[in-house]
Design an enzyme around this catalytic site. Sequence first.
Site, PDB file in Angstrom:
ATOM      1  N   GLY A 283       9.706  -7.070   7.178  1.00 41.76           N
ATOM      2  CA  GLY A 283       9.589  -8.507   7.359  1.00 41.76           C
ATOM      3  C   GLY A 283       9.502  -9.280   6.058  1.00 41.76           C
ATOM      4  O   GLY A 283      10.203 -10.281   5.873  1.00 41.76           O
TER       5      GLY A 283
ATOM      6  N   LYS B  65       0.803  -1.228   0.000  1.00 42.51           N
ATOM      7  CA  LYS B  65       0.000   0.000   0.000  1.00 42.51           C
ATOM      8  C   LYS B  65       0.832   1.272   0.000  1.00 42.51           C
ATOM      9  O   LYS B  65       1.866   1.344   0.651  1.00 42.51           O
ATOM     10  CB  LYS B  65      -0.869   0.035   1.250  1.00 42.51           C
ATOM     11  CG  LYS B  65      -1.991  -0.968   1.235  1.00 42.51           C
ATOM     12  CD  LYS B  65      -2.601  -0.965   2.613  1.00 42.51           C
ATOM     13  CE  LYS B  65      -4.023  -1.490   2.624  1.00 42.51           C
ATOM     14  NZ  LYS B  65      -4.546  -1.360   3.997  1.00 42.51           N
TER      15      LYS B  65
ATOM     16  N   GLY C 297       8.858  -1.020  10.218  1.00 45.03           N
ATOM     17  CA  GLY C 297       8.288   0.294  10.500  1.00 45.03           C
ATOM     18  C   GLY C 297       9.298   1.224  11.153  1.00 45.03           C
ATOM     19  O   GLY C 297       9.390   2.404  10.799  1.00 45.03           O
TER      20      GLY C 297
HETATM   21  P1  ADP Z   1       7.633  -5.374   4.175  1.00 42.21           P
HETATM   22  O1  ADP Z   1       7.104  -6.408   5.144  1.00 42.21           O
HETATM   23  O2  ADP Z   1       8.918  -5.804   3.542  1.00 42.21           O
HETATM   24  O3  ADP Z   1       7.667  -3.992   4.766  1.00 42.21           O
HETATM   25  P2  ADP Z   1       5.029  -4.933   3.058  1.00 42.21           P
HETATM   26  O4  ADP Z   1       4.428  -5.609   4.237  1.00 42.21           O
HETATM   27  O5  ADP Z   1       4.856  -3.469   2.918  1.00 42.21           O
HETATM   28  O6  ADP Z   1       6.581  -5.297   2.962  1.00 42.21           O
HETATM   29  O7  ADP Z   1       4.435  -5.584   1.724  1.00 42.21           O
HETATM   30  C1  ADP Z   1       4.570  -6.934   1.429  1.00 42.21           C
HETATM   31  C2  ADP Z   1       3.364  -7.457   0.693  1.00 42.21           C
HETATM   32  O8  ADP Z   1       3.131  -6.731  -0.507  1.00 42.21           O
HETATM   33  C3  ADP Z   1       3.582  -8.901   0.272  1.00 42.21           C
HETATM   34  O9  ADP Z   1       2.664  -9.722   0.948  1.00 42.21           O
HETATM   35  C4  ADP Z   1       3.343  -8.885  -1.223  1.00 42.21           C
HETATM   36  O10 ADP Z   1       2.617  -9.998  -1.698  1.00 42.21           O
HETATM   37  C5  ADP Z   1       2.541  -7.617  -1.414  1.00 42.21           C
HETATM   38  N1  ADP Z   1       2.592  -7.167  -2.798  1.00 42.21           N
HETATM   39  C6  ADP Z   1       3.673  -6.903  -3.555  1.00 42.21           C
HETATM   40  N2  ADP Z   1       3.325  -6.619  -4.822  1.00 42.21           N
HETATM   41  C7  ADP Z   1       1.975  -6.720  -4.885  1.00 42.21           C
HETATM   42  C8  ADP Z   1       1.013  -6.563  -5.935  1.00 42.21           C
HETATM   43  N3  ADP Z   1       1.384  -6.251  -7.173  1.00 42.21           N
HETATM   44  N4  ADP Z   1      -0.287  -6.763  -5.621  1.00 42.21           N
HETATM   45  C9  ADP Z   1      -0.659  -7.092  -4.369  1.00 42.21           C
HETATM   46  N5  ADP Z   1       0.197  -7.247  -3.346  1.00 42.21           N
HETATM   47  C10 ADP Z   1       1.498  -7.075  -3.584  1.00 42.21           C
HETATM   48 MG    MG Z   2       5.074  -6.835   5.833  1.00 40.67          MG
END
Ligand code: ADP
Ligand code: MG
Length: 403
Positions: free
Chosen positions: A361, A206, A384
């Site tokens: 994560g 997001k 975060g």
């Molecule tokens: P992090 O944990 O590294 O901070 P986030 O929690 O912000 O990362 O986002 C990770 C999620 O984003 C994953 O579950 C991944 O599947 C999702 N994601 C990545 N690209 C897409 C996409 N094109 N559509 C939907 N979800 C996505």
């Molecule tokens: Mg995450």
Amino acid sequence: MKGKYQSLSLLEDLKGNEIEKKRVLVRVDFNVPLDEKLNVKDDTRIRASLDTIKYLLSNNCIVILMSHLGRPKGHVEEKLRMDPVALSLENILQRRVIKLDDCIGEDVQKIIFKLNPGEIVLLENLRFHQGEEDNDPVFSQQLASLADIYVDDAFGAAHRAHASTAGIASYLPAYAGFLMAQEIKSLNRLMFHSDRPFISIIGGAKVSSKIEILDRLTEISDGVLIGGGMAYTFIAAQGFEIGKSIYEEDQIKFCKELMEKAKIMEKVFLIPEDVNIAFEFTQDSDSFNVSKEKIEKNMIGMDIGNRTIESFKKVISNSKKIFWNGPLGVFEMDKFAKGTNEIARQIASLHGKVFSVVGGGDSIAAINKLGLINKFSHISTGGGASLEYVAGRNLPGIEVLKK
Ligand code: ADP
Ligand code: MG
């Protein structure tokens, strides 16, 4: 330590009778994933605090560890007890870890006051008490009453003003543990070292969860590469059809303004040129590579496309510092992990030539899956927290460790 936290009180500076045989209460971030049988699925966060724990043991301290686990919201939840964590730590350290069934109170105090130097205790989940998240001074004081010294090693929780990360420092001398110090040192290097170009790669689901960081990163980076689910709100803001891709209508205005700002500041700001699409949000769906101009109503954007991967790689290969947060596609499905994997491999191949930091994560899970963890300069244990730190925010858990 360079940067704005150069004046922290550090555990490593405590020597001799300042530390020997003391009762030391350590806030760790043992918020680890558990499997269905309630075993620790990934012990990375436990291992990350070993330097601190071993330093205390080598100084004959009584080590009292405390952490939260999951979100029990102020009451006891059997599935979120710390027992599996104690077991995992016991296996890693090859020595006994005494697990208590509460984190405050007379019974806890009685046991702790009877311990001998070199013994280790793990308190029960802090969030079984509402006082933890409320930063309740009474709860802070109850925790503080267990020890002589407070050490904070929970960088992953430093952006929260809770009793065990902030309040408690009013009642005990407070020091940054080795992990906390290492995190701050690495993130300071990323933010303040003069090496350029500095490239930020931001993905994940997001826009709304990373608005402030996107804005700030655009200011401090030379280039920002946008992938993951959040890319589709940017593509929509550019006026293209995005089909059934994940999208936040209320962020369109922000995306437009940010792209405009990047242009005025003459920053490299890459939105995917092409994407890998599916027709259903599953691994089995048909999928193919399309230019962003050709996305149709029945398509879902799942990953950055081949041309985008090449453009991102080109920018990355010319960089000196890299900050990466958020997978570039739905990497949990092999079919849509290519963008994330290729970019991870590219950064890994530059190991020793660039200063690379990864946080989050899911991003770390993706790199772990590839076995590339050791090819990054720093893996931040805080998603975060690292985002907020790089965005220049004051983190309450760090503020209280200032001299
Ligand atoms: P992090 O944990 O590294 O901070 P986030 O929690 O912000 O990362 O986002 C990770 C999620 O984003 C994953 O579950 C991944 O599947 C999702 N994601 C990545 N690209 C897409 C996409 N094109 N559509 C939907 N979800 C996505
Ligand atoms: Mg995450």
